[in-house]
Scaffold this motif. Structure first.
Motif, mmCIF file in Angstrom:
data_model
loop_
_atom_site.group_PDB
_atom_site.id
_atom_site.type_symbol
_atom_site.label_atom_id
_atom_site.label_comp_id
_atom_site.label_asym_id
_atom_site.label_seq_id
_atom_site.Cartn_x
_atom_site.Cartn_y
_atom_site.Cartn_z
ATOM 1 N N PHE A 84 -9.740 -4.133 3.538
ATOM 2 C CA PHE A 84 -9.054 -3.750 1.949
ATOM 3 C C PHE A 84 -9.901 -4.066 0.933
ATOM 4 O O PHE A 84 -10.923 -5.298 0.916
ATOM 5 C CB PHE A 84 -8.129 -4.956 1.817
ATOM 6 N N THR A 85 -9.730 -3.137 -0.209
ATOM 7 C CA THR A 85 -10.183 -3.395 -1.381
ATOM 8 C C THR A 85 -9.896 -4.274 -2.404
ATOM 9 O O THR A 85 -9.061 -3.562 -2.689
ATOM 10 C CB THR A 85 -11.346 -2.156 -1.692
ATOM 11 N N ILE A 92 -4.358 -4.829 -3.318
ATOM 12 C CA ILE A 92 -4.953 -3.573 -2.673
ATOM 13 C C ILE A 92 -4.822 -2.513 -3.301
ATOM 14 O O ILE A 92 -4.472 -1.696 -3.405
ATOM 15 C CB ILE A 92 -3.902 -3.713 -1.380
ATOM 16 N N GLY A 93 -6.494 -2.117 -3.217
ATOM 17 C CA GLY A 93 -6.096 -0.359 -4.659
ATOM 18 C C GLY A 93 -6.674 0.333 -3.800
ATOM 19 O O GLY A 93 -7.183 0.151 -2.524
ATOM 20 N N LYS A 94 -7.896 1.179 -3.854
ATOM 21 C CA LYS A 94 -8.293 1.875 -3.039
ATOM 22 C C LYS A 94 -9.691 1.870 -2.510
ATOM 23 O O LYS A 94 -10.129 1.535 -2.838
ATOM 24 C CB LYS A 94 -8.348 4.061 -4.190
ATOM 25 N N PHE A 95 -9.362 1.919 -0.799
ATOM 26 C CA PHE A 95 -10.579 1.953 -0.409
ATOM 27 C C PHE A 95 -11.751 2.297 -1.183
ATOM 28 O O PHE A 95 -12.047 3.341 -1.615
ATOM 29 C CB PHE A 95 -10.167 2.136 1.140
ATOM 30 N N ASN A 100 -15.362 -3.941 0.329
ATOM 31 C CA ASN A 100 -13.816 -4.201 0.506
ATOM 32 C C ASN A 100 -14.679 -5.515 1.483
ATOM 33 O O ASN A 100 -16.200 -5.682 2.324
ATOM 34 C CB ASN A 100 -13.743 -3.171 1.536
ATOM 35 N N THR A 101 -13.625 -6.285 2.152
ATOM 36 C CA THR A 101 -13.417 -6.880 2.958
ATOM 37 C C THR A 101 -12.855 -6.641 4.784
ATOM 38 O O THR A 101 -12.069 -6.034 4.332
ATOM 39 C CB THR A 101 -13.012 -7.832 3.020
ATOM 40 N N TYR A 116 -0.039 -4.683 -2.546
ATOM 41 C CA TYR A 116 -0.558 -3.345 -2.270
ATOM 42 C C TYR A 116 -0.374 -2.724 -4.244
ATOM 43 O O TYR A 116 0.456 -3.060 -4.941
ATOM 44 C CB TYR A 116 -0.155 -1.947 -1.670
ATOM 45 N N ALA A 117 -1.226 -2.201 -4.356
ATOM 46 C CA ALA A 117 -1.779 -2.116 -5.869
ATOM 47 C C ALA A 117 0.063 -0.855 -5.936
ATOM 48 O O ALA A 117 -0.053 -0.542 -7.650
ATOM 49 C CB ALA A 117 -2.732 -1.098 -6.915
ATOM 50 N N ARG A 118 0.094 0.047 -5.538
ATOM 51 C CA ARG A 118 0.610 0.472 -5.759
ATOM 52 C C ARG A 118 2.131 1.189 -5.342
ATOM 53 O O ARG A 118 2.204 1.019 -3.480
ATOM 54 C CB ARG A 118 0.008 2.583 -5.567
ATOM 55 N N GLY A 119 3.383 1.223 -5.096
ATOM 56 C CA GLY A 119 3.766 1.392 -4.327
ATOM 57 C C GLY A 119 5.092 0.611 -4.735
ATOM 58 O O GLY A 119 5.041 -0.758 -5.520
ATOM 59 N N LYS A 120 6.554 0.495 -4.454
ATOM 60 C CA LYS A 120 7.509 -0.762 -4.882
ATOM 61 C C LYS A 120 8.332 -1.190 -3.443
ATOM 62 O O LYS A 120 8.584 -0.081 -3.038
ATOM 63 C CB LYS A 120 8.609 -0.444 -5.503
ATOM 64 N N ALA A 121 8.406 -2.482 -3.599
ATOM 65 C CA ALA A 121 9.054 -2.778 -2.038
ATOM 66 C C ALA A 121 10.534 -3.201 -2.256
ATOM 67 O O ALA A 121 11.459 -2.923 -3.721
ATOM 68 C CB ALA A 121 8.656 -4.813 -2.211
#
Length: 181
Positions: A84-85, A92-95, A100-101, A116-121
């Motif tokens: 994960f970056t 969590i952004g773009k790899f 990254n870890t 995650y930085a993008r999307g909606k739960a």
């Protein structure tokens, strides 16, 4: 923001459409065609999240593709990338290969706190990392097949043992396709 079903269908890449003939009653009964949802591009969902899988099922896919890796404390989580970056907001952004870890070096509690930085739960906020068990439970409930790739071969035996345990728990052994990458 409602996404049309047509937009969702266009945003998924179909990895394969397999026609399989079942020859023996003891083998799992496969649908005539497995429409495999591999990844989404712009359906508003981050791949390998429950939100992504729900969108695929709603779009008519009968098999969901995912990637699995084991954390340092033995929990199998879903992620395509090696790690994960984390962006400046702690999400969590773009790899990024250089920054990254690796997942096998992270504990599950650390990962579970990430979003995650993008999307909606579904319940607001950002989507979380999904576990293999949550994915298998979702697939059982939705009545769909699973295509699971093991992405990190660091501890293949332990990961496979956990996969078998979860598949057996949810009685999904005969509705899964598994491969190693």
């Amino acid at each position: 923001n409602t996404i049309s079903m047509n937009a969702i269908l266009k945003s998924f890449m179909v990895a394969a459409a397999l026609t399989i003939t079942v020859q023996a009653a003891s083998k799992p009964k496969l649908p005539e065609v497995l429409n495999i949802a591999y990844s989404s591009q712009d359906d508003g969902c981050h791949i390998n999240t429950i939100e992504h899988f729900k969108a695929a099922v709603e779009a008519g896919f009968n098999c969901l593709k995912t990637d699995m890796q084991m954390t340092s404390d033995g929990v199998v989580v879903l992620c395509h990338d090696a790690g994960f970056t984390i962006d400046g907001d702690g999400r969590i952004g773009k790899f990024d290969k250089k920054n990254n870890t690796p997942i096998p070096e992270m504990g599950f509690e650390e990962i579970r706190k990430l979003e995650y930085a993008r999307g909606k739960a579904d319940k607001g906020g950002f989507p979380k990392v999904c576990t293999l068990e949550e994915f298998v439970a979702f697939c059982r409930e939705a009545g769909v097949w699973m295509y699971i790739t093991q992405r990190n071969n660091k501890d293949i035996d332990a990961t496979q043992a956990e996969l078998k345990r979860i598949l057996k728990k949810y009685r999904m052994e005969k509705k899964s396709i598994v491969n190693n990458f």
